[in-house]
Structure formats: C-alpha cells, structure tokens
Design an enzyme around this catalytic site. Structure first.
Site, mmCIF file in Angstrom:
data_model
loop_
_atom_site.group_PDB
_atom_site.id
_atom_site.type_symbol
_atom_site.label_atom_id
_atom_site.label_comp_id
_atom_site.label_asym_id
_atom_site.label_seq_id
_atom_site.Cartn_x
_atom_site.Cartn_y
_atom_site.Cartn_z
ATOM 1 N N LYS A 11 -7.548 13.302 54.743
ATOM 2 C CA LYS A 11 -8.354 12.607 55.746
ATOM 3 C C LYS A 11 -9.719 13.282 55.923
ATOM 4 C CE LYS A 11 -4.302 10.882 58.218
ATOM 5 N NZ LYS A 11 -3.677 10.658 59.538
ATOM 6 N N TYR A 51 -4.384 0.333 58.554
ATOM 7 C CA TYR A 51 -3.625 0.707 59.756
ATOM 8 C C TYR A 51 -3.272 -0.491 60.628
ATOM 9 C CZ TYR A 51 -4.192 5.732 58.936
ATOM 10 O OH TYR A 51 -4.110 7.004 58.425
ATOM 11 N N PHE A 59 -4.332 4.298 70.542
ATOM 12 C CA PHE A 59 -5.193 5.194 69.769
ATOM 13 C C PHE A 59 -5.864 4.502 68.569
ATOM 14 C CE2 PHE A 59 -0.783 5.771 68.244
ATOM 15 C CZ PHE A 59 -0.930 5.486 66.881
ATOM 16 N N ARG A 87 6.674 13.745 52.779
ATOM 17 C CA ARG A 87 6.670 13.803 54.248
ATOM 18 C C ARG A 87 7.242 15.135 54.748
ATOM 19 N NH1 ARG A 87 5.161 9.249 56.870
ATOM 20 N NH2 ARG A 87 6.488 9.448 58.702
ATOM 21 N N THR A 93 3.831 14.365 62.384
ATOM 22 C CA THR A 93 2.487 13.875 62.743
ATOM 23 C C THR A 93 1.763 14.863 63.660
ATOM 24 O OG1 THR A 93 3.324 11.617 62.621
ATOM 25 C CG2 THR A 93 1.264 11.923 63.807
ATOM 26 N N ARG A 104 0.464 20.237 57.749
ATOM 27 C CA ARG A 104 -0.071 19.962 59.093
ATOM 28 C C ARG A 104 0.070 21.179 59.999
ATOM 29 N NH1 ARG A 104 2.327 13.849 59.209
ATOM 30 N NH2 ARG A 104 0.426 12.739 58.625
ATOM 31 N N ASN A 114 -5.017 15.073 61.669
ATOM 32 C CA ASN A 114 -3.863 15.790 61.111
ATOM 33 C C ASN A 114 -3.910 15.941 59.589
ATOM 34 O OD1 ASN A 114 -3.246 13.186 60.466
ATOM 35 N ND2 ASN A 114 -1.244 13.136 61.449
ATOM 36 N N HIS A 117 -2.327 11.953 55.222
ATOM 37 C CA HIS A 117 -1.409 10.826 55.412
ATOM 38 C C HIS A 117 -0.404 10.799 54.269
ATOM 39 C CE1 HIS A 117 -0.004 6.663 55.970
ATOM 40 N NE2 HIS A 117 -0.109 6.573 54.642
HETATM 41 P P1 CMP Z 1 -0.828 8.716 59.701
HETATM 42 O O1 CMP Z 1 0.316 9.315 58.967
HETATM 43 O O2 CMP Z 1 -2.069 8.513 58.923
HETATM 44 O O3 CMP Z 1 -0.397 7.317 60.352
HETATM 45 C C1 CMP Z 1 -0.934 6.823 61.553
HETATM 46 C C2 CMP Z 1 -1.868 7.783 62.196
HETATM 47 O O4 CMP Z 1 -2.161 7.529 63.543
HETATM 48 C C3 CMP Z 1 -1.221 9.167 62.222
HETATM 49 O O5 CMP Z 1 -1.164 9.686 60.923
HETATM 50 C C4 CMP Z 1 -2.105 9.901 63.206
HETATM 51 O O6 CMP Z 1 -3.272 10.404 62.598
HETATM 52 C C5 CMP Z 1 -2.482 8.778 64.157
HETATM 53 N N1 CMP Z 1 -1.722 8.895 65.387
HETATM 54 C C6 CMP Z 1 -0.405 8.720 65.551
HETATM 55 N N2 CMP Z 1 -0.056 8.917 66.843
HETATM 56 C C7 CMP Z 1 -1.181 9.237 67.497
HETATM 57 C C8 CMP Z 1 -1.484 9.538 68.841
HETATM 58 N N3 CMP Z 1 -0.525 9.553 69.777
HETATM 59 N N4 CMP Z 1 -2.745 9.811 69.173
HETATM 60 C C9 CMP Z 1 -3.716 9.754 68.226
HETATM 61 N N5 CMP Z 1 -3.502 9.466 66.919
HETATM 62 C C10 CMP Z 1 -2.247 9.212 66.567
#
Ligand code: CMP
Length: 143
Positions: A11, A51, A59, A87, A93, A104, A114, A117
C-alpha cells in the site's frame, strides 16, 4: 477452485516509507513466488471498484483517500495455499492484534495504514488478480 495464487498490494504507506524492498525480500524468503508486479498510482474509480464491498463502511472514504495518496504495488503471488499462508504471513488487519513477526506487526502504524493487502479467499483472489492484471497472473499490457 485452485488455491495457489493470491493478490497482494504493497500500500502507499509501504512505498512512502521506503519499505517496498524490505517487504518484497521477506515475501520471497517466505517462499512466495512473485508472478506479476507493477507499481501503480490508483485512481479513485479503480480504488472504489476494488473496495466496493466496503462502500457502506464508515471508513470507506478514508480508505479510498489513503489508497490513492501515492503509488502502490499490486502483485500476484504463487505458493501452495497462497491465500491462507499469505494472510498468516501478514497478520491481522489491526497491527496491534497481529502476531509477532508478521509484516503488519513489524511495520504497520494502524488498522487504516497497514502496509499490505492480501486476498481473503481463493474466489476473491481470482477476481482481484483479474481486476489488476487482466487474466489471472498475466499483466494486461503483456497480452
Ligand atoms: P485490506 O486488507 O486492504 O482490506 C480492507 C481495508 O480496509 C483493510 O485492509 C484496512 O486497511 C481498512 N480497514 C479495515 N477496517 C478499518 C477500520 N476500522 N478503520 C480504518 N480502515 C479499516
């Protein structure tokens, strides 16, 4: 459904913090084969499409702003049980919940920023690979 490929994205925080090489090195050492990789600046439309399932989440707007804030590095990775193993390799996450030694836990600042992905199922891996690379694993401009 075969489960030997997953989509990963380094990212914008990963690229901005000059961690691209470090994370790629760890991905390769962990035994994931990089089949396709391209640095890209996502447009809002591309990020929103990727997304789409999160559109109603509070968010969502911040997620799109973040994912379009600088270049990212989508890639196709190959390994047996690639989705599950990747994963596990990247961790939860929320970096505070992620296991020790995961990407992470080591590098991410927050749930929102984070670092990386990883696809969450073989079905989504196939869709996500096609979304970024055309046919699975074949860069769209290589055809
Ligand atoms: P990703 O695996 O890319 O899939 C969805 C993304 O949404 C996740 O990683 C985070 O970067 C983001 N995300 C998920 N939950 C939250 C949250 N509570 N607040 C902000 N960002 C979030």
């Amino acid at each position: 459904m075969t489960n030997n490929r997953t989509l990963a994205i380094l990212k914008p925080d990963c690229v901005r913090r000059c961690l691209t090489g470090e994370v790629l090195r760890r991905i390769e050492i962990a035994g994931f084969k990089i089949c396709a990789l391209q640095m890209q600046q996502l447009t809002s439309k591309h990020a929103e499409g990727f997304y789409e399932v999160h559109r109603e989440r509070p968010f969502f707007r911040d997620l799109i702003d973040f994912m379009t804030s600088g270049p990212c590095v989508p890639m196709v990775l190959e390994k047996e049980d690639a989705v599950g193993r990747f994963r596990t390799f990247i961790g939860a996450t929320d970096p505070e919940q992620a296991d020790k030694g995961t990407i992470r836990r080591l590098f991410a600042d927050s749930k929102a920023e984070n670092i990386v992905h990883g696809s969450d199922s073989p079905e989504n891996a196939q869709k996500e690979i096609a979304y970024f690379f055309g046919e699975p694993g074949i860069p769209a401009d290589a055809k």
